[in-house]
Design a protein around this motif. Sequence first.
Motif, short mmCIF file in Angstrom:
data_model
loop_
_atom_site.label_atom_id
_atom_site.label_comp_id
_atom_site.label_asym_id
_atom_site.label_seq_id
_atom_site.Cartn_x
_atom_site.Cartn_y
_atom_site.Cartn_z
N GLY A 170 -3.39 4.87 -6.54
CA GLY A 170 -3.71 5.39 -5.21
C GLY A 170 -4.80 4.58 -4.53
O GLY A 170 -4.69 4.22 -3.36
N ILE A 171 -5.87 4.28 -5.26
CA ILE A 171 -6.97 3.51 -4.68
C ILE A 171 -6.50 2.09 -4.35
O ILE A 171 -6.84 1.54 -3.29
N THR B 126 -8.79 9.40 4.42
CA THR B 126 -7.66 10.31 4.21
C THR B 126 -6.90 9.93 2.95
O THR B 126 -6.55 10.79 2.13
N GLY B 127 -6.66 8.62 2.78
CA GLY B 127 -5.97 8.18 1.57
C GLY B 127 -6.76 8.47 0.31
O GLY B 127 -6.20 8.88 -0.71
N LEU B 128 -8.09 8.27 0.37
CA LEU B 128 -8.93 8.56 -0.79
C LEU B 128 -8.90 10.05 -1.12
O LEU B 128 -8.82 10.44 -2.30
N THR B 129 -8.94 10.88 -0.09
CA THR B 129 -8.88 12.34 -0.31
C THR B 129 -7.58 12.74 -0.98
O THR B 129 -7.57 13.52 -1.95
N MET B 130 -6.46 12.19 -0.49
CA MET B 130 -5.16 12.53 -1.09
C MET B 130 -5.06 12.01 -2.51
O MET B 130 -4.49 12.66 -3.38
N THR B 131 -5.63 10.83 -2.78
CA THR B 131 -5.61 10.29 -4.14
C THR B 131 -6.40 11.19 -5.09
O THR B 131 -5.97 11.45 -6.23
N ILE B 132 -7.56 11.66 -4.62
CA ILE B 132 -8.37 12.56 -5.45
C ILE B 132 -7.60 13.86 -5.73
O ILE B 132 -7.61 14.39 -6.84
N VAL B 133 -6.91 14.36 -4.70
CA VAL B 133 -6.12 15.59 -4.88
C VAL B 133 -5.03 15.37 -5.91
O VAL B 133 -4.82 16.20 -6.82
N PHE B 134 -4.30 14.24 -5.81
CA PHE B 134 -3.23 13.96 -6.77
C PHE B 134 -3.78 13.78 -8.19
O PHE B 134 -3.20 14.27 -9.17
N ALA B 135 -4.91 13.07 -8.31
CA ALA B 135 -5.51 12.87 -9.63
C ALA B 135 -5.98 14.19 -10.22
O ALA B 135 -5.81 14.44 -11.43
N GLY C 105 0.82 -1.21 0.00
CA GLY C 105 0.00 0.00 0.00
C GLY C 105 0.85 1.25 0.00
O GLY C 105 0.57 2.22 -0.72
N ILE C 106 1.92 1.26 0.80
CA ILE C 106 2.83 2.42 0.84
C ILE C 106 3.45 2.65 -0.53
O ILE C 106 3.52 3.77 -1.03
N GLY C 107 3.89 1.54 -1.17
CA GLY C 107 4.51 1.66 -2.49
C GLY C 107 3.56 2.19 -3.55
O GLY C 107 3.91 3.06 -4.35
N LEU C 108 2.33 1.70 -3.55
CA LEU C 108 1.36 2.14 -4.55
C LEU C 108 0.96 3.60 -4.35
O LEU C 108 0.82 4.35 -5.32
N MET C 109 0.78 4.01 -3.09
CA MET C 109 0.42 5.41 -2.84
C MET C 109 1.56 6.35 -3.22
O MET C 109 1.33 7.46 -3.71
N THR C 110 2.79 5.90 -2.99
CA THR C 110 3.95 6.71 -3.41
C THR C 110 4.02 6.80 -4.92
O THR C 110 4.29 7.86 -5.48
N ALA C 111 3.77 5.68 -5.61
CA ALA C 111 3.80 5.67 -7.07
C ALA C 111 2.73 6.59 -7.64
O ALA C 111 2.95 7.25 -8.67
N GLU C 112 1.58 6.68 -6.98
CA GLU C 112 0.50 7.56 -7.47
C GLU C 112 0.94 9.01 -7.49
O GLU C 112 0.54 9.79 -8.36
N ALA C 113 1.77 9.41 -6.51
CA ALA C 113 2.20 10.80 -6.43
C ALA C 113 3.21 11.15 -7.52
O ALA C 113 3.27 12.30 -7.95
N PHE C 114 3.99 10.16 -8.00
CA PHE C 114 5.06 10.47 -8.94
C PHE C 114 4.81 9.92 -10.34
O PHE C 114 5.48 10.32 -11.29
N ALA C 115 3.89 9.00 -10.46
CA ALA C 115 3.51 8.49 -11.79
C ALA C 115 1.99 8.45 -11.83
O ALA C 115 1.38 7.38 -11.76
N PRO C 116 1.36 9.62 -11.92
CA PRO C 116 -0.10 9.71 -11.79
C PRO C 116 -0.84 8.76 -12.72
O PRO C 116 -0.58 8.72 -13.93
#
Length: 474
Positions: free
Chosen positions: A343-344, A378-387, A326-337
Amino acid sequence: MAKTHAIRVFSIRVFGALGLSLAALLCWGSTGPQQSVRSVPVLHVENAIGPATSSYVVRELRKAAVAHSPFIVIEMNTPGGLDSSMREIIQEILRSSVPVVTYVSPSGGRAASAGAFILYASHVAAMAPGTNVGAATPVQIGGGSPFSSPTDKTERGKEGGKPKPNDASEAKSLNDAIAYIRSIAELRGRNVDFAEDSVRNAASLSAQAALDRGVIDVVARDRQDLLTQIHGRSVTVGNAQVKIDTRNLMLVDVNPNWLTRLLATITQPNIAIILMMIGIYGLLFELMNPGALLPGTVGVICLLAGFYALTVLPVDYAGVALLLLGIGLMTAEAFAPSFGILGIGGIVAFVLGGAIMIDTDVPQFQVAKPVLLVVALTGLTMTIVFARMALTARRRKVVSGWEHMIGASGTVLDWSQGKGHVFVHGERWQATGDDDPKVGTKVVITSLSGLVLRVGRDERAAIDPGAAPHIKET
């Protein structure tokens, strides 16, 4: 003159006699019987027993042995705790060179589950009125998936009305706990039958009932009553008989230090999950804004604290693997949208990992559902922000880089034999082209090769020689 001499001699004799008398008194006082006050440490075990509690108790028991304390008191009020932490405390009590007196207090307190084991293992077991002991069934046996309870009366009669484990794993855990508490009860000469019943059927007793049935040694109203009742009692410490002497004793409370309290907070699974989430987002914000320092510093500290909790808590490695995924995927979402896909997926993996991370059913060491819900939101909110940031950046006009130069308009500054200089975005660039534009002609950049532009005639703009800055040709 003679009179003065006589007075001087008399004074010397008087002060000499007083000095000798004082010296004699001091010598008599030093050789007379001494009534020194000895100190006895009092430890406090409250709430759920975990790694921080076992570290605190083991450390203080060893200190008491080094200091040759007359004995040590553990005041206990606990609903139970982790099996591993309980066994560490019991092992230290069994090999302690000083007697251990465990006192269940105050009134209304209890020594349940792991607390019952510790009480049985102590050299002296005491309880305050209004307390109870027992209910030592392993939680994974008696918890959410309890013993099977057949509804058929015939079947129930065959089992003697007693529940039985659902599978081999539960039977193994149950029998191990029964054998452990029976061995401790036999070692201390306490009621073995109730010890087994407290594990097999979660039996519990009040303080007076426990005393009547030989489960404990003393029912004491308070500390002073406890000291009075255990005075002169002989206990077996190792291979020797030790008589407890409570005369001229001072009980000294030894509370957990700040480090122990901090570790007790960190090793709560709910706190550990929150710390890890703060750590992840702290590092993400630092990487997205290099040089900010504060998010990165806080993130590293929180992440390391969260991983420390994983090293001391009983964890399921599948849950840890899902957390790391989960940590790896959320990090990847921030740098490879990926517009939310990574993120989800990271949120789902992280929440599932948190749900199965702790390998125990002790309620105090379970990750609470509201915490998992907050983490997911919180994770969903941050994913929406990044997207949203990725979509906005994708639609925005390019304002930098070589892509920004393609299609931009420039003004010819000088030109000769298919090359010259053009003025673009406030800068003077080398340029080449197939046409032979005049100075001041508007051109459009069609491509870029290194630091040389290739230009063509800009059909969208009229020729305006005055638009170009005046540069004297040489």
